[in-house]
Design an enzyme around this catalytic site. Sequence first.
Site, mmCIF file in Angstrom:
data_model
loop_
_atom_site.group_PDB
_atom_site.id
_atom_site.type_symbol
_atom_site.label_atom_id
_atom_site.label_comp_id
_atom_site.label_asym_id
_atom_site.label_seq_id
_atom_site.Cartn_x
_atom_site.Cartn_y
_atom_site.Cartn_z
ATOM 1 N N TYR A 92 0.833 -1.203 0.000
ATOM 2 C CA TYR A 92 0.000 0.000 0.000
ATOM 3 C C TYR A 92 0.874 1.262 0.000
ATOM 4 C CZ TYR A 92 -3.551 -3.428 1.446
ATOM 5 O OH TYR A 92 -4.375 -4.529 1.526
ATOM 6 N N HIS A 131 0.463 -11.970 1.005
ATOM 7 C CA HIS A 131 -0.599 -11.157 0.395
ATOM 8 C C HIS A 131 -1.424 -11.941 -0.637
ATOM 9 C CE1 HIS A 131 -1.536 -6.634 -0.284
ATOM 10 N NE2 HIS A 131 -2.602 -7.349 -0.469
HETATM 11 P P1 NAP Z 1 -13.797 -0.737 1.648
HETATM 12 O O1 NAP Z 1 -13.324 -0.744 3.048
HETATM 13 O O2 NAP Z 1 -14.915 -1.635 1.261
HETATM 14 O O3 NAP Z 1 -14.207 0.740 1.210
HETATM 15 C C1 NAP Z 1 -13.385 1.850 1.432
HETATM 16 C C2 NAP Z 1 -14.060 3.056 0.792
HETATM 17 O O4 NAP Z 1 -15.337 3.274 1.407
HETATM 18 C C3 NAP Z 1 -13.300 4.349 0.980
HETATM 19 O O5 NAP Z 1 -13.472 5.102 -0.208
HETATM 20 C C4 NAP Z 1 -13.972 5.041 2.149
HETATM 21 O O6 NAP Z 1 -13.941 6.451 2.039
HETATM 22 C C5 NAP Z 1 -15.398 4.570 1.968
HETATM 23 N N1 NAP Z 1 -16.106 4.441 3.246
HETATM 24 C C6 NAP Z 1 -15.668 3.876 4.384
HETATM 25 N N2 NAP Z 1 -16.621 3.897 5.326
HETATM 26 C C7 NAP Z 1 -17.691 4.508 4.766
HETATM 27 C C8 NAP Z 1 -18.978 4.854 5.237
HETATM 28 N N3 NAP Z 1 -19.364 4.539 6.480
HETATM 29 N N4 NAP Z 1 -19.828 5.483 4.401
HETATM 30 C C9 NAP Z 1 -19.451 5.791 3.138
HETATM 31 N N5 NAP Z 1 -18.242 5.496 2.628
HETATM 32 C C10 NAP Z 1 -17.365 4.851 3.443
HETATM 33 O O7 NAP Z 1 -12.606 -1.067 0.628
HETATM 34 P P2 NAP Z 1 -11.059 -1.409 0.722
HETATM 35 O O8 NAP Z 1 -10.266 -0.249 1.190
HETATM 36 O O9 NAP Z 1 -10.705 -2.023 -0.585
HETATM 37 O O10 NAP Z 1 -10.977 -2.605 1.790
HETATM 38 C C11 NAP Z 1 -10.729 -2.418 3.160
HETATM 39 C C12 NAP Z 1 -9.318 -2.823 3.523
HETATM 40 O O11 NAP Z 1 -9.098 -4.204 3.260
HETATM 41 C C13 NAP Z 1 -8.230 -2.136 2.693
HETATM 42 O O12 NAP Z 1 -8.051 -0.794 3.037
HETATM 43 C C14 NAP Z 1 -7.069 -3.036 2.989
HETATM 44 O O13 NAP Z 1 -6.532 -2.767 4.277
HETATM 45 C C15 NAP Z 1 -7.730 -4.401 2.931
HETATM 46 N N6 NAP Z 1 -7.655 -5.005 1.585
HETATM 47 C C16 NAP Z 1 -6.906 -6.144 1.433
HETATM 48 C C17 NAP Z 1 -6.798 -6.739 0.188
HETATM 49 C C18 NAP Z 1 -5.975 -7.982 0.049
HETATM 50 O O14 NAP Z 1 -5.664 -8.379 -1.080
HETATM 51 N N7 NAP Z 1 -5.610 -8.626 1.138
HETATM 52 C C19 NAP Z 1 -7.442 -6.195 -0.932
HETATM 53 C C20 NAP Z 1 -8.222 -5.061 -0.743
HETATM 54 C C21 NAP Z 1 -8.333 -4.490 0.503
HETATM 55 P P3 NAP Z 1 -12.905 7.407 2.838
HETATM 56 O O15 NAP Z 1 -11.595 6.680 2.893
HETATM 57 O O16 NAP Z 1 -12.908 8.637 2.012
HETATM 58 O O17 NAP Z 1 -13.469 7.648 4.212
#
Ligand code: NAP
Length: 280
Positions: free
Chosen positions: A53, A114
């Site tokens: 990241y 990962h």
């Molecule tokens: P997510 O958590 O599903 O969504 C994040 C997005 O939603 C951001 O744009 C955030 O906006 C917004 N958001 C968060 N809470 C909200 C709410 N209550 N209302 C409206 N919008 C909201 O997606 P993600 O970041 O892909 O997944 C979460 C975490 O999982 C990642 O950050 C990472 O740590 C991990 N991940 C791991 C892998 C893997 O391969 N292992 C892949 C993907 C993700 P703001 O940031 O502007 O607040």
Amino acid sequence: MRMIELPGGESVPTLGLGTWFMGDHKSEFEREVAAVRYAIERGIRLIDTAEMYGSGGAEDVIGAAIKDCGIDRDELFIVSKVLPSNAHHDDVIRACERSLKRMGTDYIDLYLLHWRGSAPFQETLDAFEELQNAGKIRFNGVSNLDKADLEEWFYCRGGSALATDQILYNLSRRGPEWDILPYCQERGVPVMAYSPLEQGRLDGDPALDEIASKHGVRPLQIALAWVLSRPGVIAIPKAVVHDHIDQNIKALEITLDQDDFDLLDRAFPPPTGPSYLEML
Ligand code: NAP
């Protein structure tokens, strides 16, 4: 905070904070540090990151956020991941050292592969074991492994110490319910659901709108409450906007009833057979 047990008996929170897309832009650094600090102030203790990241930038953000944050290091549970391109033995050790340095910490609580690359699982596991013996990581696990990969990991030397499989799981990605979730549940291994809000794309869904207005909350809080309601699942939504962090924490208080689950099952049907594990 609701808690769940890892196979070794350690309790970890069922809600954490994701950090993908943090550390991408220097201009956002202070805002992102403030967001992680705010989440910690509001009670978040599990933070998920990866060397990938922001090419280490997200780990820098975490390092700055946890420094002098007023919470003892041992109260936090930090998850990081090694890239498959660094999954050969010596590269794992070096990658971990770099992550530790960026986060200004002596240990990572949970260190994950990962996704699967060309390095043999046993080599990565041997490096994980060495890091554990040196006190540099406390637990190890994997990410984006399907059931067949998990079985292979599990039968490697040391593989049964698996603490989690971090996978894409949310209302619109229910494939893992067919095989990965039952496989992990049978072994007492929590699944860590990434992108639980489908990166915001679940917003605007009519079923979520209907249930949200019934409970007097926001639709994405219902999407998160649904993930949090699944047995053996940890959710790690990423949020920088403070109001989003608050909403996600409040989602822990939402109790969905049978009508809600039925409506969500109609809008987002559970799997009826095996499927490829999706990745973002
Ligand atoms: P997510 O958590 O599903 O969504 C994040 C997005 O939603 C951001 O744009 C955030 O906006 C917004 N958001 C968060 N809470 C909200 C709410 N209550 N209302 C409206 N919008 C909201 O997606 P993600 O970041 O892909 O997944 C979460 C975490 O999982 C990642 O950050 C990472 O740590 C991990 N991940 C791991 C892998 C893997 O391969 N292992 C892949 C993907 C993700 P703001 O940031 O502007 O607040």
